[in-house]
Design a protein around this motif. Sequence first.
Motif: not given
Lengths: 405, 906
Positions: B167-169, B171-172, B175, B746, B749-750, B753-754, B756-757, B760
């Motif tokens: 799902m999310i790391t 590091r993500d 960041f 940024l 978009v993050f 994307v998250r 969508e992730q 998914r």
Amino acid sequence: MRFLHAADLHIGLRVTRFGAETNGRVQEARIASLDRMIRIAQTKSLDFLLIAGDLFDDNHIDGATARRTLELLESVRLPVYIIPGNHDPLTADSVYERPPWSRIGPSSNIIVLRDTNSVAIPGGMLYPCPLTAKNSLDDPTRTILARSPGDSAIRIGLAHGSLNDRPNLPPDDHLIDRHTADMKGLDYLALGHWHSPSRHADRAGVIRTVYPGVHEPMRFRDAPEFGIGWSAYSSASAADNFGDDGRGRALIVEIEHVGAPPVIEEIDTTTFEWRDETFTLRDEADLSTLINDLAHREQRDRQLLRLHLVGTLPASARMRLDELDQTLSGGQGGVLAQYRWFDLDASRLHAEPSDTELRDFAGDGIVRLVYDRLKTETENADARTCEIAKQSLLLLYRFAHEVQQ
Amino acid sequence: MKIRAIEIRNWTCIESLALRDIADGVVVMHGPNQTGKSSLVHALRCCLFDFDHNSSASEILSAIPRRTGETPYVAVEIEIDAQHYRVEKAFAKTKDGFAKLHQQSPAGWNVLAQGKDANAKVREIIGVQKSTSGLFQLMWLEQGEVALPDKLDLQLEKSLEGVLGSMITGRDLAFFAKVTKACERWFTTLMKDSKNSSVSDLQTKLNDALAIRGRIEQDWLAAEKALKEYDEALAQKPDLRRSLDEAEREFDAIAKEREAIAIRRSQHESAAKHHDAEARHVVSAQQQLAEWEKADRKRAKIELELRDAERERDILAERLSVAQAAFAKARETVETEERAAANQQQSRAGIDDRVALLNHVAQAEMLEASLARIREIASRIAEIETKLREFPEVKQAEIDRLRQNREQAITLRAQLQAAEIRIVIEAQQPLAGTITLDADMPIAITLQTDGADQWLIRQKAHLQLGEWANIRIGRVQENLDLEKSARELSELDRIYRDAIRLAGLVADSANAIDHLVARRTDAEAWTKELKKLRDTSNKKAPEGVPAMEAKLCRLHEQAEAVRARRPELREWIANQGEIDELQAKHETAEREAKNRLDEIRESARQADRTVQAEQSAHQKGRDRVIQLAAEFRSATEITARQDHAFLTEAVANASARLAESEKSVRETMLTEEEHSIETRYQAAQNAREQRGRRLRDNEMTLVRLLATLAGTEGLHQNRVQAEQAVNDLQREFDRERLFAESHKHLKTVFEQVRQEQVRRTVGPISDRVMQWTRQLGVADYASLEFGDQLLPGGLNPSNASGMVRFEHESFGTQEQLSILIRLAVGGLLAHGKSMVAILDDPLAHADALKHRRMLDIFTRAAKGEEHGPHPTGPLQLLVLTCHAERFDHLPDAQRIDLAREIKRIV
């Protein structure tokens, strides 16, 4: 007869592009170039100096600049004949109608030619054509009388305007008949208005009509779109002859006798070099070479540099752009002398990290997906979207790098 | 993992249980409360995961049956990856405790491990360390467990990631934290533009710089305009000068002509003045002549009028004398009659005094009679008040009370008498002694032989007859009622006597009450009379007797005053008839005298008016004579002053001079053109001034514009600097804004994307749960909201109005959603494997319809889906319930009656 022909000095030039200090330096360079021109002139055994208009960039310049210019010209100790051009026309608010120029006495070596009466000069007659307006449909040389039979004096015309030697010139740009020298029996027609040097032959093929160009450049030659803030008061375009060629010069003219072809010598008066350069980078080695080259150039403080980088660099090498920036700005603890001004354009330099790099700084998570999304956006047709995406990518590199560390 | 068999002995309340051949799919284990369902689940957890066989944990110790103290024994047969294992544990630290793991082979059960090794091996085969780890965290529900866990077990999370993806790391997250922190420089937490950011600061500075540049550009344009105006003004100046010169020349010519005309005008004006003077002379001479002639005619006329007036005046004087004589005579007659009337007035006063005396005497007599009557009434009032004080009124209630008293006394007395004991002694010889009756004091008695002596007693009597006899007589038992009646009688008699005595009567009188009645009747009559007398007295003397007496005294004094004024009335006896006769006589005489006096007075007034009129007429006649005499003298004087012939000649001379002057005026008169000289002069002067003003305005404009243009020195530099400042700030602003927008981009978009992730990753769970939710009839939601977790925190409504957290749903819905999510997750992880879920008393809060639908979902979840985008494995669902009937709609389910299978410890 030996004299110096200069024009379009544009003292007090309107420069607004580079930041306060550099703008001031660029303006100051025009006086420095004038000083250089005078010092060279004093070594050339001249009879007089001609300034063919636009000594000043505008009639509304400040008094201090006007005074400094006058003092410099007075130091020549030779007659200096000046006509007002379209940037400093002889209007009610003319700089020549204000102190200190309005107080020039008859004993001064400075002669501002306010009317079209011919003036006796050492070795001949001078026919001045001062401008009294920024624009006019009249030919400024129309008042010059044709040579009378038996007239054996060397006749010099002094005017400011566009030589009507091509179609589509603006009609109000003080157009000058291209056969003026022939028609009026002039030995030399000293012109000003065009910023690039230009010489024109008479019907006999002798060069008698001459533009000397500016004494100090005022633009990046190959980047006409890059305005410095200055614009012409005429409606002519800045292209072609009207724009300078990146060098500053004056002309030393020698005429032995009536009808003799003028002998013309160029002298370089340039202070600042305006350079617009493009480099293609393929790898980090190219970048290193460029940094080294830029760091060791001569007279960096006399260069205004627009540097365009194109090509593709790995993401890690892209971090070294900061090093390049420091080189140009005199960083690295002040070891390097800085360029007078620079503009680093890396918009066409692409950073393409390898898969290994990508895994290293972005991992396999969301950051990687964000990278892919931004990368796609950088190919967007909309310039603003593209610009933001590129900047966002740089930020992504930076933050991901910080996280990695 | 699936559970195939369970054997339990000596576990809390369970003495023994043996379940074999537990099927796939849904297995309903039912039994009433206290059957041991929860103990069964507890035994499974302890045996398979949570405790070793030799554990001394409190959970194990509490599982030892208190009554028997036998060693708890649990054996569970499980199937994992088509392998069958049997786990046996007897929980005791002693030699009775053991653990064994068996594996089934074609040849039978083989022991894989024993003791500690068996404990560890079992956990290894199952894949978790505790019954709350891994998928068991979600699939083995305790009774009443409704909400989803706050955080997934790490092992389960990893398993899910293995199936669904990451799902999310970390590091993500790091960041994103950095990006978010960097964005704080320009944006609020809601990513709105911060008011104090460098971008807004630069925007403000840029606006200021633009404003300055705008002002300087205005100055620049003003200078350009001024220059243009200057050139235009300068070009106009020669024309204006030429025009002014022409106007001045024209003006000078007209001015000269004007001077010549002025001389002729002066001559004409002089002739006209002379003509006017001569004309005035003619008029004056003519007027003088006319006035003389008029005065002469007037004088003659006045003379005639004067003579007539004098005659008239004399006649009027004679008439005045006659009228004055008549008035004097009438005045005398009036005075005579007025004296007679005054005498008549004296007679009237005498009659009035008689009338007054008569009134005073009559009023005094009436007042005295009233006073006598009032005094009589006062005497009677005093008499009645005395009687009322002596014999106060007795109230009717008091009389009634006394009557009642007597009636009660008579009754009581009769009762006592009827019950009394009569003692009769007939003495044979005289005897002396004492007798004591009841509680009275002893009474000395003497018994005679003549006849019998008798007494009445209520209770007892004591007779002491000296030495002869001492006799006691009494009732065998004392009659207390009699004593009570005797006391009541005595009290009634006492009250009666006191009342009678208080009324001043003798108590023993037989008709005392009748006296009281008579007295009450009298008192009422007296009271009424007293009120009537008082009313009468108040009416006769409302102001009081003293006031009446004072009034009587005043009447006597007034009568005495009349008598003192008229001594002849001292002995006069008042008589109304006499007064009436005198009044009649007096009124007749008075009326006659008044009529006579009125007539005489009217005659006098008429004579007076005649005198006044004659005096006025006479005065007017005299005035008229005086006026006419004065006029006559004046007219005579006028006519005498001048001569008629002289005046006639003067008129003729003046007319001749006037004709001469008219001729002179005509000769000096101006022509029409000469008359217009002033207009022409004024026009030329205006034109000259107008053009002069224009030229001066032009020169002033030039001066003004020159001054303006002189002030433009340095404007070029200012313009350069202003533009330079704008350029610098614009560049800086663009750079900073690009930097800020890139940060924001940024971050945006993050987040996209998250999202969508997340969608998914958790799609398989969300899709399945939403499908079941719709099957359940809950159609208000579009998707599950997961955040950064693999477990959802709530639901996203279809109308996009924001996430609804599970805990905000009803308790029943919350439980149903929780079970659906558990089954969905379990199904996903069970793909390719098998999994057992334990639901202890589920759907306790579901209504009948939802319960039924949940059972359908149980059936589907238990079967699994081999195909489709998200295949799931089959589940073994062990449902423990005390409501077996609620699960009747599971036709394929295995049903186990725990009440029958479990032997409880009694």
